[in-house]
Write a protein that holds these residues in place. Structure first.
Motif, PDB file in Angstrom:
ATOM      1  N   UNK A 143      -5.448  -0.160  11.046  1.00 59.35           N
ATOM      2  CA  UNK A 143      -5.019  -0.490  12.407  1.00 59.35           C
ATOM      3  C   UNK A 143      -6.178  -0.895  13.295  1.00 59.35           C
ATOM      4  N   UNK A 144      -7.382  -0.460  12.935  1.00 62.51           N
ATOM      5  CA  UNK A 144      -8.557  -0.746  13.767  1.00 62.51           C
ATOM      6  C   UNK A 144      -9.570  -1.653  13.063  1.00 62.51           C
ATOM      7  N   UNK A 145      -9.091  -2.412  12.083  1.00 63.67           N
ATOM      8  CA  UNK A 145      -9.870  -3.450  11.402  1.00 63.67           C
ATOM      9  C   UNK A 145     -11.129  -2.926  10.725  1.00 63.67           C
ATOM     10  N   UNK A 146     -11.104  -1.686  10.245  1.00 68.92           N
ATOM     11  CA  UNK A 146     -12.238  -1.119   9.501  1.00 68.92           C
ATOM     12  C   UNK A 146     -11.966  -1.319   8.013  1.00 68.92           C
ATOM     13  N   UNK A 188     -12.985  -0.870   4.788  1.00 69.74           N
ATOM     14  CA  UNK A 188     -14.017  -0.138   4.058  1.00 69.74           C
ATOM     15  C   UNK A 188     -13.601   0.279   2.653  1.00 69.74           C
ATOM     16  N   UNK A 189     -12.503  -0.266   2.157  1.00 68.27           N
ATOM     17  CA  UNK A 189     -12.083   0.059   0.793  1.00 68.27           C
ATOM     18  C   UNK A 189     -11.516  -1.193   0.137  1.00 68.27           C
ATOM     19  N   UNK A 190     -11.465  -1.221  -1.187  1.00 71.59           N
ATOM     20  CA  UNK A 190     -10.860  -2.374  -1.859  1.00 71.59           C
ATOM     21  C   UNK A 190      -9.410  -2.610  -1.435  1.00 71.59           C
ATOM     22  N   UNK A 191      -8.663  -1.536  -1.190  1.00 71.58           N
ATOM     23  CA  UNK A 191      -7.262  -1.671  -0.771  1.00 71.58           C
ATOM     24  C   UNK A 191      -7.174  -2.381   0.576  1.00 71.58           C
ATOM     25  N   UNK A 192      -7.989  -1.952   1.536  1.00 69.73           N
ATOM     26  CA  UNK A 192      -7.944  -2.575   2.861  1.00 69.73           C
ATOM     27  C   UNK A 192      -8.516  -3.986   2.835  1.00 69.73           C
ATOM     28  N   UNK A 193      -9.491  -4.255   1.981  1.00 69.59           N
ATOM     29  CA  UNK A 193     -10.005  -5.610   1.811  1.00 69.59           C
ATOM     30  C   UNK A 193      -8.895  -6.535   1.316  1.00 69.59           C
ATOM     31  N   UNK A 194      -8.126  -6.062   0.326  1.00 68.41           N
ATOM     32  CA  UNK A 194      -7.022  -6.868  -0.202  1.00 68.41           C
ATOM     33  C   UNK A 194      -5.936  -7.072   0.851  1.00 68.41           C
ATOM     34  N   UNK A 195      -5.654  -6.038   1.634  1.00 59.92           N
ATOM     35  CA  UNK A 195      -4.639  -6.151   2.690  1.00 59.92           C
ATOM     36  C   UNK A 195      -5.083  -7.142   3.762  1.00 59.92           C
ATOM     37  N   UNK A 196      -6.346  -7.074   4.150  1.00 60.94           N
ATOM     38  CA  UNK A 196      -6.881  -8.001   5.159  1.00 60.94           C
ATOM     39  C   UNK A 196      -6.801  -9.439   4.640  1.00 60.94           C
ATOM     40  N   UNK A 197      -7.159  -9.641   3.373  1.00 56.09           N
ATOM     41  CA  UNK A 197      -7.107 -10.978   2.777  1.00 56.09           C
ATOM     42  C   UNK A 197      -5.674 -11.500   2.749  1.00 56.09           C
ATOM     43  N   UNK A 198      -4.721 -10.620   2.459  1.00 60.66           N
ATOM     44  CA  UNK A 198      -3.311 -11.015   2.390  1.00 60.66           C
ATOM     45  C   UNK A 198      -2.807 -11.436   3.769  1.00 60.66           C
ATOM     46  N   UNK A 199      -3.165 -10.665   4.796  1.00 61.65           N
ATOM     47  CA  UNK A 199      -2.780 -11.039   6.161  1.00 61.65           C
ATOM     48  C   UNK A 199      -3.405 -12.362   6.566  1.00 61.65           C
ATOM     49  N   UNK A 219       0.880  -1.171   0.000  1.00 67.88           N
ATOM     50  CA  UNK A 219       0.000   0.000   0.000  1.00 67.88           C
ATOM     51  C   UNK A 219       0.914   1.216   0.000  1.00 67.88           C
ATOM     52  N   UNK A 220       0.984   1.874  -1.166  1.00 64.29           N
ATOM     53  CA  UNK A 220       1.880   3.017  -1.314  1.00 64.29           C
ATOM     54  C   UNK A 220       1.307   3.972  -2.358  1.00 64.29           C
ATOM     55  N   UNK A 221       0.926   5.148  -1.952  1.00 67.07           N
ATOM     56  CA  UNK A 221       0.999   5.708  -0.607  1.00 67.07           C
ATOM     57  C   UNK A 221      -0.159   5.219   0.270  1.00 67.07           C
ATOM     58  N   UNK A 222       0.081   5.222   1.581  1.00 67.21           N
ATOM     59  CA  UNK A 222      -0.982   4.936   2.548  1.00 67.21           C
ATOM     60  C   UNK A 222      -1.218   6.185   3.377  1.00 67.21           C
ATOM     61  N   UNK A 223      -2.431   6.727   3.253  1.00 71.47           N
ATOM     62  CA  UNK A 223      -2.794   7.940   3.983  1.00 71.47           C
ATOM     63  C   UNK A 223      -3.019   7.654   5.463  1.00 71.47           C
ATOM     64  N   UNK A 224      -3.079   8.707   6.249  1.00 66.82           N
ATOM     65  CA  UNK A 224      -3.407   8.569   7.660  1.00 66.82           C
ATOM     66  C   UNK A 224      -4.799   8.001   7.860  1.00 66.82           C
ATOM     67  N   UNK A 225      -5.730   8.380   7.000  1.00 60.66           N
ATOM     68  CA  UNK A 225      -7.100   7.872   7.093  1.00 60.66           C
ATOM     69  C   UNK A 225      -7.117   6.350   6.924  1.00 60.66           C
ATOM     70  N   UNK A 226      -6.449   5.862   5.876  1.00 56.66           N
ATOM     71  CA  UNK A 226      -6.398   4.411   5.649  1.00 56.66           C
ATOM     72  C   UNK A 226      -5.578   3.712   6.723  1.00 56.66           C
ATOM     73  N   UNK A 227      -4.516   4.361   7.195  1.00 55.97           N
ATOM     74  CA  UNK A 227      -3.695   3.809   8.267  1.00 55.97           C
ATOM     75  C   UNK A 227      -4.532   3.560   9.516  1.00 55.97           C
ATOM     76  N   UNK A 228      -5.340   4.554   9.898  1.00 52.70           N
ATOM     77  CA  UNK A 228      -6.153   4.407  11.111  1.00 52.70           C
ATOM     78  C   UNK A 228      -7.216   3.328  10.941  1.00 52.70           C
ATOM     79  N   UNK A 229      -7.808   3.246   9.756  1.00 50.56           N
ATOM     80  CA  UNK A 229      -8.824   2.219   9.517  1.00 50.56           C
ATOM     81  C   UNK A 229      -8.207   0.826   9.532  1.00 50.56           C
TER      82      UNK A 229
END
Length: 195
Positions: free
Chosen positions: A101-104, A106-117, A89-99
């Motif tokens: 870190x707190x398992x929110x 709410x975006x395709x990027x974070x969905x893909x990151x959660x799936x990867x983990x 994830x590059x760049x990763x904004x503070x908004x996405x960083x906070x989400x």
């Protein structure tokens, strides 16, 4: 080392860094990786002085050689059915960083990151935020101590005018990914940021 690897490349809404970050996708491809580009909703819809969503999507797709994933439904198969070897994830904004870190998720990027983990594969973060050393500091620290999360080395980009701001050295994307695939954090993590 990246030959044959499937690398997810997530881009969030730090519009001022796109000109620097998007061309780095080519370096991953040059080392033999297949790059799967993934964007947040704001990348898709925002029109800024740095360009429109449509312009950036065209540039991203051209350099990656793949269509961008731009919906949650498109990102969901990156779990067990169609896994990534590494998610960046590059760049990763503070908004996405906070989400993140707190398992929110709410975006395709974070969905893909959660799936990867979930698959036990590494997630590489290239931070770009004005509040990493402010209210978002606790989220940064939380992710720094989370298994299988690795950071592209970062530093203060403008310590006197923006003392809470951090940005990664995006020239270190490939090197960070290679280390992350071996479950190692590229060091030094804290750098003197120069542009």
């Amino acid at each position: 080392m990246l030959d044959g690897k499937r690398i997810g490349f997530g881009i969030t809404a730090s519009h001022c860094t796109y000109e620097e970050v998007v061309p780095k996708i080519k370096f991953l491809k040059d080392e033999g990786a297949t790059v799967v580009p993934i964007i947040t909703h704001s990348v898709l819809h925002a029109a800024t002085r740095f360009g429109t969503g449509e312009e950036w999507i065209a540039k991203i797709e051209e350099v990656a050689g793949h269509e961008v994933i731009k919906t949650m439904a498109e990102a969901e198969p990156l779990g067990p059915r169609n896994p990534l070897d590494c998610m960046v994830i590059a760049p990763m904004t503070g908004n996405s960083l906070s989400k993140f870190a707190n398992a929110a998720t709410e975006s395709p990027v974070l969905m893909a990151a959660k799936a990867t983990l979930r698959n036990g594969s590494p997630v590489v973060i290239g931070v770009s935020t004005n509040d990493a050393l402010g209210l978002n500091g606790m989220n940064l620290m939380k992710l720094l101590n989370t298994k299988n999360i690795f950071f592209i080395p970062f530093g203060q980009d403008d310590p006197y005018k923006k003392p809470n701001s951090l940005i990664s050295d995006f020239t270190k994307i490939n090197e960070t990914i290679k280390n992350a695939l071996e479950k190692k954090q590229l060091q030094p993590l804290l750098i003197q940021y120069t542009k």
